[in-house]
Design a protein around this motif. Structure first.
Motif, mmCIF file in Angstrom:
data_model
loop_
_atom_site.group_PDB
_atom_site.id
_atom_site.type_symbol
_atom_site.label_atom_id
_atom_site.label_comp_id
_atom_site.label_asym_id
_atom_site.label_seq_id
_atom_site.Cartn_x
_atom_site.Cartn_y
_atom_site.Cartn_z
ATOM 1 N N CYS A 1 52.412 63.779 15.130
ATOM 2 C CA CYS A 1 52.564 62.445 14.553
ATOM 3 C C CYS A 1 51.474 62.248 13.501
ATOM 4 O O CYS A 1 50.303 62.554 13.756
ATOM 5 N N CYS B 1 52.053 57.953 18.867
ATOM 6 C CA CYS B 1 52.382 57.087 17.731
ATOM 7 C C CYS B 1 51.266 56.069 17.504
ATOM 8 O O CYS B 1 50.862 55.817 16.363
ATOM 9 N N PHE C 1 56.350 62.287 11.264
ATOM 10 C CA PHE C 1 56.233 63.255 12.354
ATOM 11 C C PHE C 1 56.928 64.547 11.961
ATOM 12 O O PHE C 1 57.729 64.584 11.017
#
Length: 283
Positions: free
Chosen positions: A80, A26, A64
């Motif tokens: 992601c 992330c 995502f």
């Protein structure tokens, strides 16, 4: 059908490492990197990652996505995406995955597929293929689905980085001599669902876990309740000992010694006011 569940409190060490990896991905995506992906995840790991990403305000198929090479893939990579990708972005799975992720990712280690064909004289099972692959020292997270299309042939999805190695190295599955060749993304996307299911329809009083287990496993309600209470049932790949748990549509239920089921949901009521339940058992 994607089902979101809260992040469990009793995470194993491996699960904690997986979520730490998701947090890292992330961060990379938020920093502008593209094609940030995990290794191949099983269904339980996908549920866990999805819950983690939702808890961070991420939206599936925008921030995502899970992709395993074809529509019926069980083992998938989790990608992601950076925030600058437009919200209307729709992934075209028939394209090369690197190009489809909208970036110069030609060298990214994403996924490819190879077909594995036997001699035609020996019946080869999923266990045979997986055993021979792992015997080469390959780690499981680099391997996606092994779609067994008939008794002598399968399509393997794997990390791009190991596919050439497999083509040049894998010579036998079990005791049978095999040959491998690359499969295009177009061919892979057209691959049918090779899993076999048994459809289940029944009427239940309510969508409680014990009621659905009773219908799916063909048990008396009291026996199903005891089975759940005894810790023999998993709901969405986590142990669940509460018989009165309400089961969401699209949930997976595993009953030890019986099998795994996909609860498809309720389709109306009977004349007696009971709910018409539908599910599938993987066979």
């Amino acid at each position: 059908m994607a089902v979101n569940i809260p992040i469990p409190q009793d995470l194993t060490d491996d699960e904690q490492l997986l979520l730490a990896r998701m947090g890292e991905l992330c961060g990379r995506a938020e920093g502008g990197a593209i094609a940030c992906s995990t290794g191949f995840l099983n269904l339980g790991e996908q549920f866990l990652c999805r819950s983690f990403l939702h808890s961070r305000g991420k939206k599936e198929n925008r921030d995502f996505m899970f992709f395993g090479g074809y529509p019926y893939a069980e083992r998938t990579l989790c990608f992601c995406f950076p925030e600058y990708l437009p919200e209307s972005y729709e992934y075209d799975p028939t394209c090369d995955i690197a190009a489809a992720l909208r970036g110069d990712c030609a060298n990214e280690d994403t996924l490819r597929a190879v077909s594995i064909s036997g001699s035609g004289y020996k019946v080869l099972s999923h266990r045979d293929y997986l055993g021979s692959l792992l015997a080469l020292g390959i780690e499981r997270h680099t391997l996606g689905d092994i779609a067994v299309t008939d008794d002598h042939h399968a399509v393997l999805i794997a990390r791009s980085s190991i596919c050439d190695f497999l083509i040049n190295t894998l010579e036998r599955v079990g005791s049978d001599k095999v040959r491998l060749k690359a499969v295009s993304m177009e061919e892979l996307w057209a691959l049918p669902d090779t899993r076999r299911y048994e459809s289940i329809s029944d009427t239940i009083a309510s969508p409680r876990l014990d009621a659905i287990v009773a219908a799916c496993a063909n048990l008396a309600r009291d026996k199903a309740k005891q089975t759940v209470s005894s810790g023999l049932v998993e709901l969405n790949f986590r142990p669940n000992t509460a018989p009165d748990t309400e089961v969401p549509e699209g949930a997976y239920i595993s009953v030890r010694g019986v099998g795994r089921f996909l609860y498809e949901g309720i389709d109306g009521t009977s004349k007696k006011g009971r709910l018409r339940m539908h599910a599938k058992k993987l066979i």
